[in-house]
Design a protein around this motif. Structure first.
Motif, short mmCIF file in Angstrom:
data_model
loop_
_atom_site.label_atom_id
_atom_site.label_comp_id
_atom_site.label_asym_id
_atom_site.label_seq_id
_atom_site.Cartn_x
_atom_site.Cartn_y
_atom_site.Cartn_z
N TYR A 3 7.36 -6.97 4.14
CA TYR A 3 7.47 -5.90 3.14
C TYR A 3 7.64 -4.54 3.82
O TYR A 3 8.49 -3.74 3.43
N GLU A 8 0.54 5.28 1.90
CA GLU A 8 1.44 4.60 0.95
C GLU A 8 1.52 3.10 1.24
O GLU A 8 1.43 2.27 0.34
N LYS A 28 -1.63 1.33 0.15
CA LYS A 28 -1.74 1.21 -1.31
C LYS A 28 -0.82 0.10 -1.82
O LYS A 28 -1.23 -0.76 -2.60
N GLU A 29 0.43 0.11 -1.35
CA GLU A 29 1.39 -0.86 -1.89
C GLU A 29 1.03 -2.29 -1.50
O GLU A 29 1.17 -3.21 -2.30
N ASN A 65 -1.85 -3.53 -3.54
CA ASN A 65 -1.41 -3.89 -4.90
C ASN A 65 -0.65 -5.21 -4.94
O ASN A 65 -0.66 -5.90 -5.96
N MET A 66 0.00 -5.54 -3.84
CA MET A 66 0.79 -6.78 -3.77
C MET A 66 -0.09 -8.03 -3.77
O MET A 66 0.35 -9.11 -4.12
#
Ligand code: SF4
Length: 550
Positions: free
Chosen positions: A166, A203, A206-207, A210-211
């Motif tokens: 990712y 960032e 956080k991403e 959330n994944m």
């Protein structure tokens, strides 16, 4: 993932999955109590740990929409059908840990409380982490089930790999993962500023959080700027933990600066050289620093304490086929003198490497530091320390930036030190070192060369001017004695010994004063013997005592 070994001048982010294995167990409900067997049988059986799992007829059909399949092909029911026992237990442990950690944010001045809470949160962390180990502990555990352990490990790895993919897929970050280790990621942001690095790090964290299902959480830990990645679990860099941190912290993992099997000199020189590289990025400064340190070592202007190896000694565990390690040999020699000197199991016994004759074995050149301090004929083996102790770790790091540390050493002028040794008045048979012969060819008072045909150790000029020579020698001796008295005074104050007692028995190898004191005592003894020998020599040459009275 193996690290891409290099020197990174741009920021490198460090992101950590918090308690990855316990979080995976909770998030995917992996447990004995939720195990639903294998997708495909193993050698015709449905093996589960040391036993076989017999699934009830029709169970899978009932649960078909509520199954988690682990990467190793094991099935577990989802938490909405049955929350696993391990997950319940781990959730409680992790929540308690969060509670203890938030407690630490209060009462920051109460050191005892802070220490107590810190130990508690560490104990809880340990408990959570060993739960994974418990599922596969076949010897000491009660319920070994490697299928569950494999599910946890492989899901952890899959989580890490998905995160790496990712991070690489988002172009605006311009990020490259240069190292990933079990639960941490090192992300290189080429050409970015530190400010941008902090924004991108937050960032990414956080991403990726959330994944993933709760409570798997990627935490943005710190930024290294700059840093060196050497190998697995071996890296060093300037660490920034927050945006407003102005002065970075020097942070090293797994390299010689933090390892205890080398010498303090190796640690100090490597750390200073790295700091120079990080601050100036100028290899010529690192080279000048390294060469200056080598010159110091060759001249002997160093503290012996900095050159002590201190490795663990475990008597009774060494094979009798080869020579034992130096620490064990030194301990055994001490025990022959005094059986009570036996070291504790695993105790670190210090030793130094001294220079010896051609062909002398290394093991024979390893002696206790006090032997070196007491013997003016011995000196540290500068060549050994530079080429075997200093150059290899520096080379591992500086090769990455194209420097050749070995060549830096080869091209510098070498110093051969002439030590002050007591040879005046000694018979030829007692001279042990080359320096002893060289020394006898120079005047003991002024140091000029004495003609070969001239016997004795004082030149003609000093012999003619006997009173002045004696004053000179005596002043030199007084100066050395003053220094020794100063050191003894420090020890008397430290150990609470009354000033009338001149002898200090303390031999603390951790104290720098011990090394200076013993070295100075040896120097004073040498000076004294020089003065008495010269006095004798002058008397033999017919200089009367009355001429020497001043
Ligand atoms: S050697 Fe160090 S520890 Fe020992 S008495 Fe002297 S100052 Fe104190």
């Amino acid at each position: 993932m193996e690290p891409q070994s290099a020197f990174y001048s741009s920021p490198v982010l460090v992101l950590d999955f918090q308690s990855l294995y316990p979080s995976v167990m909770i998030a995917y409900n992996y447990c004995y109590s939720t195990f639903l067997g294998r997708i495909s049988n193993w050698r015709g059986t449905s093996k589960m740990g040391f036993t076989e799992y017999n699934r009830q007829e029709g169970l899978l059909r009932l649960l078909k929409d509520h199954i988690n399949i682990a990467p190793n092909g094991m099935m577990y029911t989802k938490a909405e059908m049955r929350k696993s026992l391990l997950a319940k237990m781990l959730t409680e442990i992790l929540e308690t840990r969060v509670m203890v950690k938030s407690g630490m944010k209060q009462d920051k001045d109460d050191r005892t409380l802070q220490q107590l809470l810190n130990h508690r949160q560490l104990a809880l962390k340990l408990l959570a982490n060993v739960t994974y180990g418990y599922t596969s502990a076949s010897f000491s555990g009660r319920m070994p089930c490697s299928e569950i352990a494999d599910s946890i490990v492989q899901t952890g790895r899959e989580t890490l790999e998905r995160s790496i993919a990712y991070i690489h897929s988002v172009e605006r970050w311009g990020a490259e993962v240069v190292y990933g280790d079990t639960d941490s990621l090192f992300v290189h942001l080429k050409g970015k500023t530190r400010e941008q690095a902090f924004a991108i790090g937050e960032e990414i964290a956080k991403e990726i959080t959330n994944m993933n299902p709760r409570p798997i959480k990627l935490k943005f830990e710190k930024v290294y700027h700059p840093c060196v990645l050497l190998a697995k679990k071996r890296y060093v860099g300037y660490k920034y933990e927050s945006r407003d941190q102005v002065q970075p912290d020097f942070d090293a993992k797994g390299i010689e600066t933090v390892r205890r099997d080398g010498t303090p000199a190796e640690q100090k020189i490597e750390e200073k050289a790295l700091k120079l590289l990080f601050e100036t990025a100028d290899l010529s400064q690192v080279k000048a620093y390294f060469q200056a340190q080598c010159t110091k070592i060759m001249r002997g202007n160093v503290s012996i304490q900095d050159f002590c190896f201190a490795r663990e000694v475990k008597l009774g565990t060494y094979s009798d086929r080869g020579p034992p390690p130096p620490g064990a040999l030194i301990s055994t020699r001490r025990m022959l003198d005094d059986a009570r000197a036996e070291p504790q199991y695993g105790e670190r016994v210090p030793y130094v490497v001294i220079s010896g004759g051609p062909g002398a074995r290394l093991i024979d050149r390893c002696v206790a530091p006090e032997d070196l301090l007491h013997n003016p004929h011995c000196s540290l083996d500068a060549e050994y320390y530079i080429s075997k102790n200093l150059i290899p770790p520096l080379e591992r790091i500086f090769n990455l930036v194209g420097a050749n540390v070995k060549q830096w050493y080869d091209e510098m002028p070498k110093v051969h030190r002439i030590r002050r040794v007591d040879v005046v008045g000694d018979g030829i048979g007692k001279k042990k070192t080359l320096e002893a012969y060289l020394k006898s060819a120079s005047c003991a008072v002024c140091g000029v060369k004495v003609k070969k045909e001239r016997s004795g150790n004082v030149c003609a000029r000093c012999a003619r001017n006997a009173p002045a020579s004696m004053v000179r020698l005596q002043t030199r001796l007084n100066r050395e004695e003053d220094k020794l008295r100063g050191m003894v005074k420090i020890c008397q104050t430290c150990a609470g010994i009354p000033p009338v007692v001149a002898d200090v028995a303390c031999d603390s190898k951790d104290c720098p004063v011990f090394y200076s004191r013993v070295k100075q005592a040896t120097r004073v003894a040498t000076e004294r013997s020089i003065v008495s020998s010269v006095l004798r020599e002058l008397a033999e040459r017919g200089v009367g005592q009355e001429a020497l009275e001043w």
